[in-house]
Enzyme design. Structure first.
Site, mmCIF file in Angstrom:
data_model
loop_
_atom_site.group_PDB
_atom_site.id
_atom_site.type_symbol
_atom_site.label_atom_id
_atom_site.label_comp_id
_atom_site.label_asym_id
_atom_site.label_seq_id
_atom_site.Cartn_x
_atom_site.Cartn_y
_atom_site.Cartn_z
ATOM 1 N N CYS A 1 19.616 60.541 -86.599
ATOM 2 C CA CYS A 1 19.172 61.683 -87.392
ATOM 3 C C CYS A 1 19.662 62.948 -86.703
ATOM 4 O O CYS A 1 19.130 63.320 -85.646
ATOM 5 C CB CYS A 1 17.654 61.701 -87.531
ATOM 6 N N GLN B 1 4.567 73.865 -85.365
ATOM 7 C CA GLN B 1 5.846 74.237 -85.962
ATOM 8 C C GLN B 1 6.886 73.177 -85.601
ATOM 9 O O GLN B 1 6.922 72.675 -84.487
ATOM 10 C CB GLN B 1 6.293 75.608 -85.464
ATOM 11 N N CYS C 1 5.748 79.694 -95.392
ATOM 12 C CA CYS C 1 6.654 78.562 -95.597
ATOM 13 C C CYS C 1 6.958 78.377 -97.084
ATOM 14 O O CYS C 1 7.465 77.342 -97.491
ATOM 15 C CB CYS C 1 6.056 77.282 -95.013
#
Length: 414
Positions: free
Chosen positions: A146, A251, A372
Site C-alpha cells: 500500500c 489524525q 474534513c
C-alpha cells in the site's frame, strides 16, 4: 451499447464526468480532456477504455490500482490533482455565496499514513484475506502493498491476517481491523464481529490474544474493550505524551496534522484564552496551551480522560480545563465561552451547526475551523459570516492521498 465520451471535468467524488444529450455520465479513473469508450448504464460508464489519454495522466504506483477502492485519483499528476482539491473547496464556498482566499493545497508524501481500516474475510481456499473494498462493491481486494501507508503497517500485514482469523469465528462476522501505528507499536481495535449469537467465544478471544502477542501488538481491543495490552499505546501532541484510548480518534497522517496545527496556532497567537471544541484527546489543545489557557471540550469521555492524563507529561503549558460534553446536543453557550477571544473547532464530517451558532454570539475575535468536509464547513461558515465574521483564508490539506477527500483549515476574524 458502447459509446464514445469526452471527459469534461472530474466531479466531487473523483469520477470523470462527460456531458451527453441524455445527461452527465460518470466515468471512473478518467481525467479532463480524455476520450474514452465505455458501456453506459444509468449514467455510469463501465468497461472504460482510454482512447486519447490526458497529458496529465501518470502511471499508478500501486499494483492494486483500478480494483482497490482506496486510490481513485492515483493516475493524476500531482500539480493538477492538488489544484483540483483546491477547486473543490472554492466550489463548496461558492454554493454558499462565500468569497475567500483559498491557499494552495498542502501535499503529504506517500508512505506516511499511520491509520488503516483493514477488512478481513475468509477466501474460497480458507485463507484469511486482509485488505480494502473494491470500487463500488462489497468485494474484498487483498492488499499486500500500500503506497500510502506507513511501511511499518505494510510489514505487519501477514501478522495482522493471523490476528484477524480469530474474529472470523461466526459466518456473519465481517471484522474490520482499525490499525494505528503509535510510539509504542501497533494498536488494533476490531469492529464488525457478530454479537447476536453471543459475540466472540472465550476460545476465539484466547486465539486472538495469542496471535496479538506473537505479532507484538501494543494493544488489541474489540469494539473499544481491551482484550490484551502489552504496552500502553501513546502519541505526542505538542510537548505532551498522551495515552491513546482504544478505538480513539487520531489524525491519519502526522505531516497533515502538523500542517493543520501550525496554521491553527499561528492564527490565534496573541489570544488571552482559547476554546478548543471537539478537541478529542488534545491534538490542538496542547499546542494551543503553549500560548494561553485552554478550555477543551469533546463528547468522548475516553478522549477527555486521555487528554487529562497527558497534562502531567508536558512542562510550561498554560492551564487546561477539559470537559466531556456532547457539543451537538449541548453546545457551549456564550456564557460558557466567556473570556475566550479565540475559538477552535474540529468537528466530524457532519459539521457543527448548533455549536457554530453559539460561537457566533460570543465576543471572540478569531475562530479557526478545521474541517474534513468542505460542504458542511461552507454551511457553518455562512452562519459565522452572517454574524459579522470574515473568512480570511482557507488552506486545503491533502491528508488522504489520491482520494477525493479534502480537509481544510479556515480562519475567521470578526
Amino acid at each position: 451499447m458502447t459509446e464514445t465520451l469526452t471527459i469534461a471535468r472530474v466531479g466531487g467524488q473523483g469520477d470523470g464526468i462527460a456531458e451527453t444529450p441524455a445527461g452527465p455520465v460518470f466515468a471512473p479513473l478518467t481525467l479532463p480532456g480524455e476520450t474514452v469508450r465505455a458501456v453506459v448504464r444509468d449514467g455510469r460508464a463501465e468497461a472504460v477504455e482510454i482512447v486519447v489519454a490526458s497529458p496529465e495522466r501518470v502511471v499508478p504506483v500501486s499494483p492494486h490500482y483500478g480494483d482497490c477502492g482506496g486510490c481513485s485519483l492515483q493516475h493524476w499528476a500531482a500539480g493538477p490533482y492538488l489544484e483540483w482539491k483546491r477547486e473543490q473547496v472554492r466550489l463548496a464556498l461558492a454554493r454558499e455565496r462565500i468569497e475567500a482566499e483559498v491557499e494552495p493545497t498542502v501535499a503529504v508524501p506517500p508512505g506516511t499514513r499511520r491509520r488503516l481500516a483493514l477488512h478481513a474475510r475468509r477466501g474460497e481456499d480458507g485463507r484469511v484475506l486482509l485488505g480494502f473494498k473494491a470500487r463500488k462493491s462489497w468485494r474484498l481486494v487483498e492488499v499486500r502493498v500500500c503506497p500510502v501507508a506507513d511501511p511499518r503497517l505494510v510489514a505487519a500485514l501477514p501478522a495482522l491476517s493471523r490476528v484477524a482469523e480469530a474474529f472470523l469465528e461466526h459466518p456473519k462476522s465481517a471484522p474490520t481491523l482499525h490499525v494505528t501505528w503509535t510510539l509504542t507499536g501497533l494498536d488494533v481495535d476490531v469492529t464488525g464481529v457478530e454479537r447476536r449469537s453471543g459475540g466472540l467465544s472465550r476460545d476465539a478471544q484466547m486465539r486472538a490474544i495469542e496471535a496479538a502477542t506473537a505479532a507484538d501488538l501494543a494493544r488489541l481491543s474489540l469494539a473499544g474493550e481491551t482484550l490484551v495490552m502489552s504496552r500502553q499505546p501513546v502519541v505526542t501532541f505538542g510537548a505532551a505524551t498522551v495515552p491513546l484510548p482504544p478505538g480513539g480518534f487520531l489524525q491519519a497522517v502526522p505531516e497533515a496534522e502538523a500542517a493543520m496545527v501550525s496554521r491553527t496556532v499561528g492564527a490565534v497567537r496573541g489570544a488571552r484564552k482559547i476554546a478548543d471544541l471537539f478537541c478529542g484527546a488534545g491534538t490542538f489543545t496542547f499546542p494551543l496551551a503553549t500560548l494561553a489557557p485552554v478550555l477543551a471540550a469533546d463528547a468522548s469521555a475516553a478522549g477527555i480522560a486521555a487528554l487529562r492524563a497527558g497534562m502531567g507529561t508536558a512542562k510550561g503549558l498554560k492551564p487546561i480545563t477539559a470537559e466531556a460534553r456532547d457539543l451537538f446536543r449541548r453546545p457551549l453557550a456564550p456564557y460558557d465561552l466567556r473570556g475566550c477571544d479565540a475559538i477552535v473547532l474540529d468537528p466530524p464530517r457532519a459539521g457543527a451547526m448548533e455549536q457554530t451558532l453559539q460561537v457566533a454570539q460570543t465576543r471572540a475575535g478569531t475562530v479557526v475551523y478545521v474541517s474534513c468536509n468542505p460542504v458542511t464547513f461552507a454551511r457553518d461558515a455562512r452562519g459565522l459570516i452572517d454574524a459579522g465574521f470574515r473568512l480570511e483564508r482557507v488552506t486545503p490539506v491533502d491528508q488522504f492521498l489520491w482520494s477525493a477527500h479534502v480537509e481544510l483549515v479556515g480562519v475567521f476574524r470578526r
